[in-house]
Scaffold this motif. Structure first.
Motif, PDB file in Angstrom:
ATOM      1  N   LEU A  25       0.859  -1.175   0.000  1.00 32.80           N
ATOM      2  CA  LEU A  25       0.000   0.000   0.000  1.00 32.80           C
ATOM      3  C   LEU A  25       0.897   1.227   0.000  1.00 32.80           C
ATOM      4  N   THR A  26       0.600   2.183  -0.890  1.00 29.18           N
ATOM      5  CA  THR A  26       1.437   3.381  -0.972  1.00 29.18           C
ATOM      6  C   THR A  26       0.593   4.627  -1.165  1.00 29.18           C
ATOM      7  N   ASN A  27       1.055   5.717  -0.575  1.00 25.46           N
ATOM      8  CA  ASN A  27       0.433   7.016  -0.787  1.00 25.46           C
ATOM      9  C   ASN A  27       1.269   7.860  -1.749  1.00 25.46           C
ATOM     10  N   GLN A  28       2.298   7.263  -2.323  1.00 28.51           N
ATOM     11  CA  GLN A  28       3.168   7.956  -3.259  1.00 28.51           C
ATOM     12  C   GLN A  28       2.730   7.690  -4.694  1.00 28.51           C
ATOM     13  N   PRO A  29       2.502   8.736  -5.496  1.00 33.86           N
ATOM     14  CA  PRO A  29       2.174   8.511  -6.905  1.00 33.86           C
ATOM     15  C   PRO A  29       3.335   7.833  -7.620  1.00 33.86           C
ATOM     16  N   PRO A  30       3.061   7.250  -8.784  1.00 33.08           N
ATOM     17  CA  PRO A  30       4.151   6.621  -9.539  1.00 33.08           C
ATOM     18  C   PRO A  30       5.124   7.676 -10.056  1.00 33.08           C
ATOM     19  N   ALA A  42     -10.606  12.420   4.575  1.00 32.28           N
ATOM     20  CA  ALA A  42      -9.450  11.848   3.894  1.00 32.28           C
ATOM     21  C   ALA A  42      -8.349  12.881   3.704  1.00 32.28           C
ATOM     22  N   SER A  43      -7.100  12.416   3.777  1.00 34.75           N
ATOM     23  CA  SER A  43      -5.970  13.314   3.526  1.00 34.75           C
ATOM     24  C   SER A  43      -5.106  12.837   2.363  1.00 34.75           C
ATOM     25  N   GLN A  44      -5.007  11.527   2.146  1.00 39.09           N
ATOM     26  CA  GLN A  44      -4.198  11.011   1.037  1.00 39.09           C
ATOM     27  C   GLN A  44      -4.840   9.753   0.466  1.00 39.09           C
ATOM     28  N   GLN A  45      -4.808   9.654  -0.858  1.00 38.15           N
ATOM     29  CA  GLN A  45      -5.286   8.433  -1.491  1.00 38.15           C
ATOM     30  C   GLN A  45      -4.206   7.363  -1.409  1.00 38.15           C
ATOM     31  N   ILE A  46      -4.653   6.117  -1.384  1.00 32.55           N
ATOM     32  CA  ILE A  46      -3.746   4.985  -1.282  1.00 32.55           C
ATOM     33  C   ILE A  46      -3.984   4.059  -2.473  1.00 32.55           C
TER      34      ILE A  46
END
Length: 138
Positions: free
Chosen positions: A39-44, A111-115
């Motif tokens: 699971l990541t909140n960092q875009p590609p 929500a604060s960040q998409q995962i």
């Protein structure tokens, strides 16, 4: 938010898909090795910006783990859970593990960040991936 939704590069916002797949970078403490998904909140990251992201992002500590993924669907969000208390609406739980979309608490969640859930991936060396991308670039 738009970079996560549209799978765009976190640096230039161009489409991030490469001929080899999607590239996600994580820091040294962001995942457990041997897991089937991450699971990541960092875009590609767009191929051209791999080294720039690794060098400039303090979160990556100039030593990222590189995931080359074929699939990375949206999973959910991180944020704060709210509820009704004696003093009205108030935080019930501060950010913790991400909530998946469809979770019953999502209706009271700020929500604060998409995962994204990265799966169907392989872990690759940064230099090795750069070499592979050079041979697959038209």
């Amino acid at each position: 938010m738009m970079t996560m939704q549209a799978l765009r590069c976190q640096i230039c916002t161009n489409p991030a898909r490469t001929p080899l797949g999607l590239i996600f970078l994580t820091g040294p403490h962001d995942h457990s090795s041997g897991t089937a998904e991450v699971l990541t909140n960092q875009p590609p990251v767009y191929a051209r910006h791999l080294r720039t992201a690794a060098r400039l992002c303090p979160h990556l500590d100039d030593n990222p783990t590189v995931f080359l993924a074929q699939s990375a669907p949206l999973y959910g969000t991180t944020g704060t859970l709210y509820g009704l208390g004696a003093d009205g609406v108030q935080p019930v739980a501060q950010p913790g593990p991400p909530l998946p979309y469809g979770h019953p608490d999502m209706r009271c969640f700020l929500a604060s960040q998409q995962i994204r859930r990265v799966h169907s991936f392989r872990t690759v060396d940064l230099d090795e991936l750069c070499d592979q991308l050079r041979t697959h670039t038209p």
